[in-house]
Design a protein around this motif. Structure first.
Motif, short mmCIF file in Angstrom:
data_model
loop_
_atom_site.label_atom_id
_atom_site.label_comp_id
_atom_site.label_asym_id
_atom_site.label_seq_id
_atom_site.Cartn_x
_atom_site.Cartn_y
_atom_site.Cartn_z
N ALA A 79 0.85 -1.20 0.00
CA ALA A 79 0.00 0.00 0.00
C ALA A 79 0.88 1.24 0.00
N GLY A 80 0.55 2.19 -0.88
CA GLY A 80 1.30 3.44 -0.91
C GLY A 80 2.58 3.41 -1.72
N LEU A 81 2.93 2.24 -2.27
CA LEU A 81 4.15 2.14 -3.09
C LEU A 81 3.79 1.88 -4.55
N ARG A 82 4.21 2.81 -5.41
CA ARG A 82 4.04 2.61 -6.84
C ARG A 82 5.40 2.42 -7.49
N LEU A 83 5.40 1.76 -8.64
CA LEU A 83 6.64 1.41 -9.34
C LEU A 83 6.63 1.98 -10.75
N LEU A 84 7.76 2.55 -11.14
CA LEU A 84 7.97 2.89 -12.54
C LEU A 84 8.90 1.80 -13.07
N PRO A 85 8.35 0.81 -13.80
CA PRO A 85 9.11 -0.41 -14.08
C PRO A 85 10.21 -0.22 -15.13
N ALA A 86 11.19 -1.14 -15.08
CA ALA A 86 12.20 -1.21 -16.14
C ALA A 86 11.85 -2.39 -17.04
N ASN A 87 12.60 -2.46 -18.11
CA ASN A 87 12.35 -3.43 -19.16
C ASN A 87 13.72 -3.67 -19.78
N PRO A 88 14.05 -4.89 -20.21
CA PRO A 88 15.38 -5.14 -20.77
C PRO A 88 15.75 -4.19 -21.92
N ASP A 89 14.74 -3.64 -22.61
CA ASP A 89 14.99 -2.66 -23.69
C ASP A 89 15.81 -1.47 -23.20
N LEU A 90 15.74 -1.20 -21.90
CA LEU A 90 16.42 -0.03 -21.34
C LEU A 90 17.92 -0.06 -21.62
N ALA A 91 18.47 -1.26 -21.85
CA ALA A 91 19.91 -1.37 -22.15
C ALA A 91 20.28 -0.46 -23.33
N ALA A 92 19.36 -0.28 -24.28
CA ALA A 92 19.64 0.54 -25.46
C ALA A 92 19.88 2.01 -25.08
N ALA A 93 19.30 2.43 -23.97
CA ALA A 93 19.45 3.83 -23.55
C ALA A 93 20.91 4.18 -23.30
N ASN A 94 21.72 3.18 -22.91
CA ASN A 94 23.14 3.44 -22.67
C ASN A 94 23.85 3.89 -23.94
N LEU A 95 23.34 3.47 -25.09
CA LEU A 95 23.92 3.90 -26.37
C LEU A 95 23.22 5.15 -26.87
N GLU A 96 21.92 5.21 -26.66
CA GLU A 96 21.13 6.30 -27.24
C GLU A 96 21.32 7.63 -26.52
N LEU A 97 21.37 7.58 -25.17
CA LEU A 97 21.47 8.84 -24.42
C LEU A 97 22.72 9.65 -24.79
N PRO A 98 23.92 9.02 -24.84
CA PRO A 98 25.12 9.84 -25.10
C PRO A 98 25.12 10.48 -26.48
N ARG A 99 24.27 10.00 -27.40
CA ARG A 99 24.24 10.58 -28.74
C ARG A 99 23.65 11.99 -28.74
N GLU A 100 22.87 12.29 -27.70
CA GLU A 100 22.21 13.60 -27.68
C GLU A 100 22.84 14.48 -26.61
N SER A 101 23.20 15.68 -26.96
CA SER A 101 23.81 16.55 -25.97
C SER A 101 22.75 17.00 -24.97
N GLY A 102 23.16 17.16 -23.74
CA GLY A 102 22.22 17.57 -22.71
C GLY A 102 21.34 16.45 -22.19
N SER A 103 21.61 15.20 -22.62
CA SER A 103 20.72 14.11 -22.22
C SER A 103 20.89 13.71 -20.76
N GLU A 104 21.89 14.30 -20.06
CA GLU A 104 22.09 13.95 -18.65
C GLU A 104 20.91 14.38 -17.78
N THR A 105 20.14 15.34 -18.26
CA THR A 105 19.05 15.87 -17.44
C THR A 105 17.68 15.25 -17.81
N ARG A 106 17.72 14.26 -18.71
CA ARG A 106 16.47 13.67 -19.21
C ARG A 106 15.61 13.08 -18.08
N LEU A 107 16.25 12.31 -17.19
CA LEU A 107 15.47 11.68 -16.11
C LEU A 107 14.96 12.73 -15.13
N ARG A 108 15.81 13.72 -14.82
CA ARG A 108 15.38 14.78 -13.90
C ARG A 108 14.11 15.46 -14.42
#
Ligand code: ADP
Ligand code: MG
Length: 252
Positions: A79-108
């Motif tokens: 009760a009171g705990l919600r989840l924002l789930p991960a998915n194995p696809d997230l591994a691709a973000a390690n390659l995709e994020l650095p391609r875009e400048s300023g992507s360090e603030t995406r999650l924030r």
């Protein structure tokens, strides 16, 4: 306004996911609306809370801007705990994020609206100092660093502290260390006691008083898809995570 905690250490198997799941569950049980964000493509926190790891949308879709974070939240059995789930696809973000400048603030940016919806937001980081961990540290107000009381425990902490300093100076001046957490502690061994003493000497003030013991119930709970406080509320592992949650809240 909720506070965001990153649970980070680039070493694998030190208890990051276990701590993220169980602290989140203890805080939620204490009545504080809480969100756990799984930022690791291994999706261990997702599965450990009984949510399938092929769930969509996931944090990957949120980082890619396809859906707002609030649309990807799922309820858990706590009760009171919600989840924002991960998915194995997230591994691709390690390659995709650095391609875009300023992507360090995406999650924030993606998590900003969630601060209105929860008192505590915990981010379970992957075992690296890659783009996803950097995104988590940029999004966070505080970082909890689990440290296993084994030989080599201190190895890597220097690198982590350096990264924290860089993030603080360049991207997120608010970031502070909430504490180092000694995990999987076996107080019967001299090695564990020596490591505990060494970590406390190295980082006086910064180490949580609470120590998480090595505990069979903590280890088996994820295979049932539940936090240890639901698996065996009276075991030593549950006691320890309840104590830690109180300490985290008290340190603010
Ligand atoms: P990380 O996320 O840092 O890689 P985990 O939290 O997944 O580490 O922990 C690694 C393994 O150790 C998992 O199998 C977990 O269930 C187990 N584990 C973690 N903490 C404890 C503990 N206090 N007692 C027993 N087993 C534990
Ligand atoms: Mg993990």
């Amino acid at each position: 306004m909720g506070t965001i905690y990153a649970i980070a250490n680039q070493k694998g198997g030190v208890g990051k996911t276990t701590t993220a799941v169980n602290v989140a569950a203890c805080i939620a049980e204490a009545g504080e609306p809480t969100i756990l964000v799984d930022v690791d493509a291994q999706a261990n926190a997702t599965v450990g809370l009984g949510v399938p790891k092929d769930t969509e949308p996931s944090i990957y879709d949120v980082l890619a801007g396809r859906v707002p974070a609030s649309a990807a939240l799922v309820d858990t059995a706590v009760a009171g705990l919600r989840l924002l789930p991960a998915n194995p696809d997230l591994a691709a973000a390690n390659l995709e994020l650095p391609r875009e400048s300023g992507s360090e603030t995406r999650l924030r940016e993606a998590l900003a609206p969630l601060r209105e919806q929860a008192a505590y937001i915990l981010l379970d980081c992957p075992p690296s100092l890659g783009p996803l961990t950097i995104n988590a540290l940029v999004a966070a107000d505080r970082v909890i660093v689990p440290v296993q009381t084994e030989y080599f425990a201190l190895e890597g902490l220097a690198g982590l502290l350096e990264t924290l300093g860089l993030v603080q100076r360049q991207l997120n001046p608010r970031l502070a260390v909430a504490g180092f957490l000694l995990t999987m502690h076996d107080g019967r061994t001299r090695l564990a006691r020596d490591v505990e003493r060494e970590v406390r000497q190295h980082f006086p003030e910064l180490v949580f008083d609470t120590v998480i013991p090595r505990n069979v119930r903590i280890g088996e709970a994820p295979s049932y898809g539940r936090p240890v406080i639901h698996h065996d509320p009276l075991c030593a592992g549950s006691d320890a995570y309840f104590e830690l949650a109180k300490e985290v809240a008290a340190r603010g």
